[in-house]
Write a protein that holds these residues in place. Sequence first.
Motif, PDB file in Angstrom:
ATOM      1  N   ASP A  45     -12.926   0.244   0.729  1.00 61.43           N
ATOM      2  CA  ASP A  45     -11.668   0.848   1.163  1.00 61.43           C
ATOM      3  C   ASP A  45     -11.088  -0.050   2.253  1.00 61.43           C
ATOM      4  O   ASP A  45     -11.543  -0.047   3.394  1.00 61.43           O
ATOM      5  N   ILE A  46     -10.106  -0.848   1.904  1.00 65.77           N
ATOM      6  CA  ILE A  46      -9.623  -1.903   2.798  1.00 65.77           C
ATOM      7  C   ILE A  46      -8.402  -1.478   3.609  1.00 65.77           C
ATOM      8  O   ILE A  46      -7.709  -0.516   3.275  1.00 65.77           O
ATOM      9  N   ASP A  47      -8.142  -2.224   4.674  1.00 69.74           N
ATOM     10  CA  ASP A  47      -6.883  -2.165   5.413  1.00 69.74           C
ATOM     11  C   ASP A  47      -6.095  -3.412   5.043  1.00 69.74           C
ATOM     12  O   ASP A  47      -6.648  -4.518   5.015  1.00 69.74           O
ATOM     13  N   ILE A  48      -4.800  -3.229   4.752  1.00 72.36           N
ATOM     14  CA  ILE A  48      -3.944  -4.363   4.407  1.00 72.36           C
ATOM     15  C   ILE A  48      -2.916  -4.564   5.520  1.00 72.36           C
ATOM     16  O   ILE A  48      -2.291  -3.611   5.987  1.00 72.36           O
ATOM     17  N   TYR A  49      -2.737  -5.824   5.917  1.00 69.12           N
ATOM     18  CA  TYR A  49      -1.732  -6.177   6.911  1.00 69.12           C
ATOM     19  C   TYR A  49      -0.654  -6.986   6.212  1.00 69.12           C
ATOM     20  O   TYR A  49      -0.948  -7.800   5.336  1.00 69.12           O
ATOM     21  N   VAL A  50       0.601  -6.761   6.607  1.00 67.54           N
ATOM     22  CA  VAL A  50       1.701  -7.373   5.869  1.00 67.54           C
ATOM     23  C   VAL A  50       2.654  -8.099   6.816  1.00 67.54           C
ATOM     24  O   VAL A  50       2.821  -7.708   7.981  1.00 67.54           O
ATOM     25  N   GLY A  51       3.258  -9.160   6.304  1.00 72.98           N
ATOM     26  CA  GLY A  51       4.167  -9.954   7.117  1.00 72.98           C
ATOM     27  C   GLY A  51       5.395  -9.206   7.555  1.00 72.98           C
ATOM     28  O   GLY A  51       5.838  -9.317   8.701  1.00 72.98           O
ATOM     29  N   CYS A  52       5.979  -8.419   6.662  1.00 72.08           N
ATOM     30  CA  CYS A  52       7.198  -7.672   6.984  1.00 72.08           C
ATOM     31  C   CYS A  52       7.225  -6.400   6.137  1.00 72.08           C
ATOM     32  O   CYS A  52       7.207  -6.471   4.907  1.00 72.08           O
ATOM     33  N   GLY A  57      13.141   0.958  -1.662  1.00 68.26           N
ATOM     34  CA  GLY A  57      14.124   0.338  -2.540  1.00 68.26           C
ATOM     35  C   GLY A  57      14.375  -1.136  -2.298  1.00 68.26           C
ATOM     36  O   GLY A  57      15.101  -1.780  -3.046  1.00 68.26           O
ATOM     37  N   VAL A  58      13.785  -1.710  -1.244  1.00 71.59           N
ATOM     38  CA  VAL A  58      13.998  -3.116  -0.905  1.00 71.59           C
ATOM     39  C   VAL A  58      12.983  -3.987  -1.656  1.00 71.59           C
ATOM     40  O   VAL A  58      11.820  -3.610  -1.813  1.00 71.59           O
ATOM     41  N   HIS A  59      13.421  -5.161  -2.097  1.00 72.84           N
ATOM     42  CA  HIS A  59      12.592  -6.060  -2.885  1.00 72.84           C
ATOM     43  C   HIS A  59      11.993  -7.167  -2.006  1.00 72.84           C
ATOM     44  O   HIS A  59      12.403  -7.356  -0.863  1.00 72.84           O
ATOM     45  N   ALA A  60      11.061  -7.903  -2.573  1.00 74.27           N
ATOM     46  CA  ALA A  60      10.489  -9.060  -1.878  1.00 74.27           C
ATOM     47  C   ALA A  60      10.373 -10.232  -2.840  1.00 74.27           C
ATOM     48  O   ALA A  60       9.776 -10.099  -3.913  1.00 74.27           O
ATOM     49  N   LEU A  61      10.960 -11.357  -2.465  1.00 75.74           N
ATOM     50  CA  LEU A  61      10.824 -12.579  -3.243  1.00 75.74           C
ATOM     51  C   LEU A  61       9.556 -13.329  -2.852  1.00 75.74           C
ATOM     52  O   LEU A  61       8.954 -14.007  -3.670  1.00 75.74           O
ATOM     53  N   ASN A  62       9.185 -13.195  -1.575  1.00 78.55           N
ATOM     54  CA  ASN A  62       8.009 -13.913  -1.080  1.00 78.55           C
ATOM     55  C   ASN A  62       7.428 -13.159   0.114  1.00 78.55           C
ATOM     56  O   ASN A  62       7.817 -13.388   1.247  1.00 78.55           O
ATOM     57  N   GLN A  63       6.517 -12.270  -0.160  1.00 75.25           N
ATOM     58  CA  GLN A  63       5.866 -11.460   0.862  1.00 75.25           C
ATOM     59  C   GLN A  63       4.460 -12.011   1.128  1.00 75.25           C
ATOM     60  O   GLN A  63       3.830 -12.583   0.233  1.00 75.25           O
ATOM     61  N   THR A  64       3.981 -11.821   2.341  1.00 75.47           N
ATOM     62  CA  THR A  64       2.624 -12.240   2.711  1.00 75.47           C
ATOM     63  C   THR A  64       1.828 -11.029   3.170  1.00 75.47           C
ATOM     64  O   THR A  64       2.340 -10.190   3.909  1.00 75.47           O
ATOM     65  N   ALA A  65       0.589 -10.946   2.732  1.00 72.53           N
ATOM     66  CA  ALA A  65      -0.295  -9.863   3.162  1.00 72.53           C
ATOM     67  C   ALA A  65      -1.716 -10.405   3.255  1.00 72.53           C
ATOM     68  O   ALA A  65      -2.029 -11.452   2.677  1.00 72.53           O
ATOM     69  N   GLU A 100     -10.714 -16.060   9.528  1.00 70.39           N
ATOM     70  CA  GLU A 100     -10.857 -14.626   9.780  1.00 70.39           C
ATOM     71  C   GLU A 100      -9.856 -14.114  10.811  1.00 70.39           C
ATOM     72  O   GLU A 100      -9.530 -12.942  10.837  1.00 70.39           O
ATOM     73  N   ARG A 101      -9.321 -15.012  11.638  1.00 68.15           N
ATOM     74  CA  ARG A 101      -8.369 -14.611  12.677  1.00 68.15           C
ATOM     75  C   ARG A 101      -6.945 -14.470  12.161  1.00 68.15           C
ATOM     76  O   ARG A 101      -6.081 -13.947  12.874  1.00 68.15           O
ATOM     77  N   PHE A 102      -6.688 -14.946  10.941  1.00 70.88           N
ATOM     78  CA  PHE A 102      -5.313 -14.851  10.419  1.00 70.88           C
ATOM     79  C   PHE A 102      -4.904 -13.399  10.233  1.00 70.88           C
ATOM     80  O   PHE A 102      -5.640 -12.598   9.655  1.00 70.88           O
ATOM     81  N   HIS A 103      -3.692 -13.066  10.707  1.00 71.77           N
ATOM     82  CA  HIS A 103      -3.154 -11.706  10.603  1.00 71.77           C
ATOM     83  C   HIS A 103      -1.695 -11.819  10.150  1.00 71.77           C
ATOM     84  O   HIS A 103      -0.867 -12.408  10.851  1.00 71.77           O
ATOM     85  N   SER A 104      -1.385 -11.265   8.988  1.00 69.02           N
ATOM     86  CA  SER A 104      -0.057 -11.429   8.393  1.00 69.02           C
ATOM     87  C   SER A 104       1.072 -10.966   9.293  1.00 69.02           C
ATOM     88  O   SER A 104       2.152 -11.573   9.324  1.00 69.02           O
ATOM     89  N   GLN A 105       0.860  -9.879  10.012  1.00 66.66           N
ATOM     90  CA  GLN A 105       1.909  -9.345  10.864  1.00 66.66           C
ATOM     91  C   GLN A 105       1.957 -10.035  12.223  1.00 66.66           C
ATOM     92  O   GLN A 105       3.013 -10.497  12.664  1.00 66.66           O
TER      93      GLN A 105
END
Length: 245
Positions: A45-52, A57-65, A100-105
Amino acid sequence: MYNYRLQLQYDGGRYDGWVRMGKDSNSNTIECKIKEIIQKMTGEDIDIYVGCRTEKGVHALNQTANFKLNDKYQPVEVKNYLNRYLPRDIAVNRVELVDERFHSQLNAREKTYVYKIDMANVANVFTRKYAYHTFDIPDIKAMKQAAFYMIGKHDFKAFTTAKKSKSTVRDIKDVEITTDGDSCEIRITADDFLHNMARYMIGMLLDVGSGLKKVEDVENIMAGKDVVMSLPAESYGLFLESVLY
């Protein structure tokens, strides 16, 4: 632990955003779809972090998580499993193991949204779900003049529905308005965005273009004066274009 970074794109039309929090929380989000499949694959059961965090209803052409797993899997294995079981309106283009230190947000430096506008006399039936139709050609010159006042570090409290925020000051790097025939794009780059901020900014610019608002109205808002705000732009024309690190 092993830290996996995803590059993905999605059609947000039928989802309630990247995530819904608080009393409005539900499972019809991009985040939930990914978490369900990763749990199915790994049992974790993971936690996901996201760039934005994109909104409903909003789309993403290039999202990072990114997310972390206790066990190691090959990136291509994770990518293929996700694309096999995700709905067809969500696609993972790349998976890689990162520090391991990388965090998308927290590590995101710059984010860009683009809003697509159809200015044709009759709306294009093939882009109607992804571009806002103006009916009349907007005053692009006035929109560019108004956009100039948005650039820089300002308090964007008037441009958000967020009720609680540590700070509503954001730094707008650029607001670019370009046209190509019957198409128009408004591209906003900032260090970060408040909830619904991009849509409120675009809604104001569209009202300037249609004559409902004046350039001076935007100047006054950015100066902290009390001005009646425009409604936020329709979400279906908005795309998260990139997140830079």
